[in-house]
Design a protein around this motif. Structure first.
Motif, PDB file in Angstrom:
ATOM      1  N   UNK B  48       0.757  -1.113  -0.110  1.00 41.36           N
ATOM      2  CA  UNK B  48       0.165   0.047   0.170  1.00 41.36           C
ATOM      3  C   UNK B  48       1.000   1.282   0.096  1.00 41.36           C
ATOM      4  N   UNK B  49       0.652   2.138  -1.045  1.00 38.65           N
ATOM      5  CA  UNK B  49       1.323   3.360  -1.065  1.00 38.65           C
ATOM      6  C   UNK B  49       0.493   4.366  -0.922  1.00 38.65           C
ATOM      7  N   UNK B  50       1.146   5.839  -0.646  1.00 42.20           N
ATOM      8  CA  UNK B  50       0.257   6.878  -0.442  1.00 42.20           C
ATOM      9  C   UNK B  50       0.755   7.831  -1.230  1.00 42.20           C
ATOM     10  N   UNK B  51       0.051   8.493  -2.204  1.00 44.02           N
ATOM     11  CA  UNK B  51       0.672   9.440  -3.042  1.00 44.02           C
ATOM     12  C   UNK B  51       0.719  10.886  -2.363  1.00 44.02           C
ATOM     13  N   UNK B  52       1.960  11.311  -2.288  1.00 43.04           N
ATOM     14  CA  UNK B  52       2.245  12.491  -1.589  1.00 43.04           C
ATOM     15  C   UNK B  52       2.061  13.840  -2.408  1.00 43.04           C
ATOM     16  N   UNK B  53       2.829  13.632  -3.533  1.00 45.34           N
ATOM     17  CA  UNK B  53       2.618  14.860  -4.622  1.00 45.34           C
ATOM     18  C   UNK B  53       2.621  14.275  -6.089  1.00 45.34           C
ATOM     19  N   UNK B  54       1.891  15.167  -6.719  1.00 45.75           N
ATOM     20  CA  UNK B  54       1.624  14.645  -8.244  1.00 45.75           C
ATOM     21  C   UNK B  54       2.211  16.003  -9.110  1.00 45.75           C
ATOM     22  N   UNK B  55       3.138  15.657 -10.005  1.00 43.74           N
ATOM     23  CA  UNK B  55       3.556  16.727 -11.030  1.00 43.74           C
ATOM     24  C   UNK B  55       3.125  16.189 -12.406  1.00 43.74           C
ATOM     25  N   UNK B  56       3.143  17.354 -13.238  1.00 42.47           N
ATOM     26  CA  UNK B  56       2.935  17.007 -14.604  1.00 42.47           C
ATOM     27  C   UNK B  56       4.228  16.597 -15.101  1.00 42.47           C
ATOM     28  N   UNK B  57       4.218  15.675 -16.010  1.00 39.76           N
ATOM     29  CA  UNK B  57       5.294  14.961 -16.827  1.00 39.76           C
ATOM     30  C   UNK B  57       5.842  16.258 -17.771  1.00 39.76           C
TER      31      UNK B  57
END
Lengths: 339, 806
Positions: B48-57
């Motif tokens: 199980x992982x938690x998404x901390x940060x999302x950035x555009x490619x």
């Protein structure tokens, strides 16, 4: 005279030595020893010899004759050996030329497998018996403790002629018919054709064969069943074959078992042939159900017995590595010739 | 029957066997495991992982770069194209070197798909977030999963935990072959009881607690069972204030592991109890039940009813119906009605757990043409005592899950309670049957594991009602043997009175038939016993022939397999035809198989089964080749007299001028001939076909394996020759009959050595030449002995219009 004999002898030996074949040698013999032969002529001239000289002369002629005959014999033997040698030399054949085939037919693989099974059990004192293929519902089901509402009786599996008559779905009814005869003990196998309502495909046929086995006697035990089938498996599949008995259910036996044998291809290690399991299921068996004994007029308190059923095609397909059951009923000459 | 291993382990807490060990041990104790599938077999290293940060490619519009906390303290960078994730989401993460089962679209890869770190459009990605499909399942089983994209866990999922376990995939699905006598094992509880007994562990079934409010169910519903023969027990309870909702994950997971799709709490509870207890249940919307009354009765003849799948069903008096005061609301044990089904607006529900007659359900289900999960269980014949247990278990789950308010009390129409049986405990008998020496205490211990209790005072074993299969000593012996281990039973051979192994006389003759046929080049075929009635036309059998009276199968696989053959020709010709079409040359086949002759039609008693020895061939050889095989066979089975051949039998399937019945001892024992060209054409064989049939039952009485040595002739033989010009219609058989009758005691044998028809012989005549051998058994023959015989022969021949050639 003496000189004359000497000359005859010498000439004869020379002629004998010069003879190239048996017929020429025979000519020489006739020319010297024949009725009109030289030596015979000398012998005829005996009368001209003085009586006191005759014995010595006779002796001399006989010696000469014996000498020549001996030489003739030797020459004959040598020529015969030479001729034999020549003949054998001339008669050499190419043994790698194709054989002249005796066109012998071939047994069906089912029959080969059946005869093997029969031989094993006949050797153990079993009688081979038969029963009808069109059978009464009573023998096929009811007398085998398969009551009227049993799902196996459903039309799905059984070909019916009418409500009482059907095409037997198993060879087990022969058990009942044999028990009903009342002659104990029983040791029998019953091979035969059976029918189930299955569409034809690589592993199914609406008509196939089973071999039923039945032993009834006093004191027959499950251990006897195990021993008998273990022996059977060894004889059929090889001395190293092991058997495994798994509990199962058949209405006409209790306790019941299914029997696996170690895969005869890989010896139990697991291979493509046994789908990696190392074991191959070959038959169902068990101790005859007391209800079945009672219905056939045998007292289960006094007698017990075991029964087993083997699918013949299953054995044939496994043993001969046939991958499609349909081949068994097509009767293609190219298939049959391989057995 | 299938079960989740996790579920079994939950009921048998001490069970710690590997899947393979479980499979082997269960199979050897009688619950045959056909196989198993580990749900996690193609999954590895998924947390199980938690998404901390999302950035555009930077270089790809459709990709995003996620920093994912996997509980190691160091975030993992993962590039994904999934459209559905946001910061804070908890997702399954496949680590570098891990495995998933398939792709996004649900296509599975055997052995799984290995996931490796790599670069996506220049950006490093150290793992993969995955969808439910990639995890090897689908949205049917995991309804909470999004339609497209990554599976998202609930908020309480622990970061770094094993995602496979959290999804309930650390489990295996076992498939069993349950025999028809063990109805109790068509349930998780039944299998778990066997597993506990097999592994000698404690069995912990669920503890079912009292349920229900202070109301009385009888104020809600009245039940009357009119046909108690078809419904031995009917239990009912009522649930009000229903709150439809998804069932909890643990229940969904267990159902999913059994391949059952979670729907909502009510349906899931019904299915869950069905799996657990093996008892089908049905729920009605109580508000649709007229008169608040249930009546269980047979349908009226010709009655019609719409089941909940929207289909109209035709009923008759044999079919049992569940009805309310006005109308039917369900077909008992098969399917409920559209008119009473649970809908999303349901407020109050009537729960039914009943026991219906197995045979009746099976026949009804067949008649209606509707086989459901419920009917396939009912038709096995259930234990009525299980019904109320299952009902109470379901109500307990309703309360636990908060699915509704259970009304107090239960309706239980159970006129004749099924009691457990007792069987005397007789250890000696069991040992005697098994050939073992198992101690009585040991036996009782085995039985105890199966909840078969022993009453010492009466020396009886108490059989619980779910073990309907246990009836006699042999049954108990089997229970003992199963847990003692079939493997541990010794092996011995029967040692009673010696018996003689043998083949019957009939079978010995058949063996000779096979041998002779094969020596003569014929291979053995096998043909079906049933065939098409059209066969008779193909064989030119007249319409009024008795051969067309057949044993007919009432439920054949089709017309082509509908009648039992009354003659063996079709099978042989079909086989020869197959060979001919496959361009096999010079084929010779034989078959040993029965024909079936009805004693009357329609059939009222068993038909006569007659074994036929059939030989067929095309290619090399002719009529006389086949005739030779027949005679070879007859001689081998001791039928050494000369058969007579009747050319006038007029069998329609044969060439009219090339056929004969084989007559022995004045009985027709068989027939042979060339197949009629029209018949051969019907089988698409474009060569001459020869066929012979021996009717084996005719031979059994005439055959013999007794042999007596005749001595070897001491005196010389004398041969005579006869050359004659014979009118064509006189048969060789007629001439030979003269030799047999007039030849006297000294005629040892004769042989045809020349036959000629043609230019040198006048029209309508043929020339035959025989050699005759005379020999005396006790003396040297004199001239007169021979001339006497010859004169008798010649005189008789002349009287037949035969000219002798000098």
């Amino acid at each position: 005279m003496k000189e004359k004999l000497q000359k005859i002898r010498e000439e004869a030996i020379e002629k004998i030595q010069n003879s190239e074949d048996l017929s020429k040698l025979n000519d020489v013999r006739v020319a010297i020893l024949g009725k009109k032969g030289e030596l015979t002529a000398v012998l005829k001239s005996m009368k001209d010899v003085l009586p006191e000289e005759r014995p010595a002369f006779g002796q001399l002629v006989n010696d000469t004759r014996a000498d020549i005959e001996k030489k003739l014999e030797e020459a004959k033997a040598a020529l015969e050996a030479k001729e034999m040698e020549l003949r054998l030399k001339n008669e050499v054949i190419d043994v790698t030329l194709p054989a002249k085939k005796n066109k012998i037919g071939h047994r069906h693989p089912n029959t080969i497998a059946l005869e093997e099974v029969e031989n094993i059990f006949v050797g153990m004192g079993y009688e081979v018996v038969e029963g009808p293929e069109v059978e009464l519902d009573y023998y096929n089901f009811e007398a085998l403790n398969i009551p009227a509402n049993h799902p196996a009786k459903d039309e799905q599996d059984t070909f019916y002629i009418n409500k009482d008559i059907l095409l037997r779905t198993q060879t087990s009814p022969v058990q009942v018919r044999q028990m009903e005869k009342g002659k104990l003990p029983i040791r029998m196998i019953a091979p035969g054709r059976v029918f189930r309502s299955d569409e034809v495909d690589a592993t199914h046929s609406p008509s196939f064969h089973q071999i039923e086995g039945l032993v009834i006697d006093k004191h027959i035990t499950f251990a006897d069943l195990k021993g008998t089938l273990a022996e059977f498996a060894k004889q059929l599949f090889g001395e190293d074959t092991k058997v495994k008995f798994r509990p199962h259910h058949f209405p006409f036996t209790e306790p019941s078992a299914e029997v696996d044998v170690t895969c005869f291809k890989c010896g139990g290690k697991g291979c493509r042939f046994c789908k990696g399991e190392g074991w191959i299921e070959i038959l169902g068996c068990g101790m005859v159900h007391p209800k079945v004994l009672r219905m056939s007029g045998i007292d289960p308190e006094e007698y017990s017995g075991f029964a087993f059923g083997v699918g013949l095609e299953r054995i044939a397909l496994l043993k001969y590595e046939i991958d499609d059951m349909r081949l068994l009923y097509e009767n293609d000459d190219r298939f049959l010739k391989q057995f | 029957m299938n079960t989740s291993y996790e579920w079994i382990k939950a009921l048998v807490p001490g069970l710690d066997a590997t899947e393979q060990e479980y499979m082997d041990a269960m199979t050897l104790s009688g619950s045959k495991v056909e196989g198993y599938k580990k749900l996690d077999q193609d999954l590895d290293k998924i947390v199980v992982g938690q998404i901390k940060k999302i950035e555009k490619h930077p270089d790809a519009d459709k990709l995003i770069i996620c920093q994912v906390d996997i509980g190691t303290g160091e975030d993992l960078q993962i590039v994904t194209g999934a459209p559905n994730v946001s910061e804070g989401d908890k997702v399954p993460v496949v680590l570098d070197g891990g495995k998933v089962a398939g792709d996004h679209d649900g296509n599975m890869t055997a052995g799984g798909v290995k996931i490796k770190k790599g670069k996506l459009r220049g950006v490093e990605s150290f793992g993969m977030m995955c969808s439910i499909e990639e995890l090897g399942s689908n949205r049917d089983m995991y309804p909470e999963a999004p339609e497209f994209g990554i599976y998202i866990f609930e908020d309480n999922a622990q970061v770094g935990a094993d995602a496979i376990e959290l999804l309930g995939l650390r489990d295996a699905n076992f498939e069993y072959e349950i025999t028809s006598n063990r109805v109790d094992c068509f349930s998780v509880l039944g299998i778990a009881r066997e597993a506990a007994a097999t592994f000698k562990k404690e069995f912990k079934p669920p503890v079912v607690t009292e349920t229900g409010n202070s109301e009385n169910v009888n104020d809600y519903i009245k039940v009357t069972v009119k046909d108690t023969d078809l419904c031995s027990r009917y239990t009912a309870r009522v649930v009000k204030n229903i709150k439809l909702a998804p069932s909890p994950k643990w229940m969904q997971r267990r159902l999913a592991a059994h391949g059952i799709r979670p729907i909502n709490n009510l349906v899931d509870i019904t299915n869950y109890v069905m799996e657990e207890y093996g008892q089908p249940m049905h729920a009605y919307d109580l508000d649709t039940i007229a008169g608040k009354e249930i009546i269980v009765r047979r349908a009226a003849q010709g009655e019609k009813f719409v089941t909940l799948d929207g289909q109209e069903r035709n009923l008759d008096e044999s079919i049992l119906m569940i009805c309310d005061a006005k109308k039917p609301v369900g077909i008992a044990g098969i399917m409920g009605g559209e008119n009473s089904m649970i809908t999303d607006s349901v407020k109050t529900m009537l729960f039914e757990a009943a026991c219906f007659d197995g045979t009746n359900i099976r026949l009804s289900s067949k008649k209606i043409g509707l086989r459901t999960d419920a009917s396939s269980i009912f038709e096995k014949g259930l234990d009525p005592n299980n019904a109320m247990d299952a009902m109470n278990r379901a109500c307990q789950l309703i309360e636990e899950l908060g699915a509704g308010e259970v009304v107090g009390g239960a309706v239980d129409v159970y006129p004749v309670k099924k009691e457990g049986k007792t069987i005397p405990f007789e250890p000696e008998k069991y040992n005697r049957l098994l050939g073992t020496d198992i101690g009585r205490e040991e036996m009782l211990e085995y039985l105890g594991r199966l909840e078969l209790k022993y009453d010492e005072a009466s020396n009886q074993i108490l059989i619980p009602s779910w073990r309907q299969d246990l009836e006699c000593d042999a049954d108990i012996a089997e229970e003992v043997a199963r847990f003692y281990g079939y493997d541990n039973i010794p092996t011995s051979l029967p040692n009673g009175e010696a018996t003689t192994g043998k083949l019957s006389f009939k079978l010995r003759i058949e063996k000779v038939a096979r041998d002779v046929a094969e020596f003569c080049g014929f291979s053995q075929g096998m043909c079906y016993s049933f065939e098409s009635p059209k066969v008779f036309d193909k064989l030119l059998i007249p319409k009024d022939s008795n051969l067309r009276k057949t044993v007919t199968i009432s439920n054949p696989l089709g017309e082509d397999f509908s009648i039992m053959r009354t003659l063996p020709l079709n099978g042989m010709l079909t086989s020869l035809s197959t060979n001919f079409n496959r361009r096999n040359k010079n084929v010779r086949l034989y078959e040993l198989g029965n024909i079936y002759l009805p004693k009357q039609v329609p059939v009222t008693e068993l038909p006569e089964e007659r074994m036929q020895f059939t030989l067929g061939m095309y290619g090399e050889g002719d009529f006389f080749t086949l005739k030779g095989v027949v005679e070879e066979f007859l001689t081998k089975i001791g039928m050494t007299e000369k058969p007579v051949y009747n050319p006038k039998a007029d069998r329609p399937y044969f060439h009219p001028g090339r056929q004969a019945d084989i007559i022995y001892d004045k009985r027709v024992v068989g027939y042979l001939g060339e197949i009629h060209p029209v018949v051969a054409g019907n089988y698409s064989i474009k060569e001459r076909v020869y066929l012979a049939v021996l009717d084996m039952p005719e031979l059994y009485g005439k055959a013999s394996f007794d042999r007596k040595y005749q001595g070897i002739a001491e005196f010389p033989a004398a041969a005579s020759y006869i050359s004659m010009v014979v009118p064509k219609e006189i048969l060789a058989g007629d001439i030979e009959k003269v030799f047999d009758e007039k030849g006297g005691a000294y005629l040892e044998s004769y042989q045809l050595f020349d036959i000629y028809e043609g230019n040198q012989i006048k029209l309508g005549y043929k020339s035959l030449a025989y050699s005759l051998v005379f020999r005396g058994k006790e003396k040297n023959l004199e001239e007169a002995d021979i001339t006497g015989a010859m004169n008798r022969i010649l005189k008789a021949l002349e009287q037949m219009g035969i000219e002798l050639r000098k």
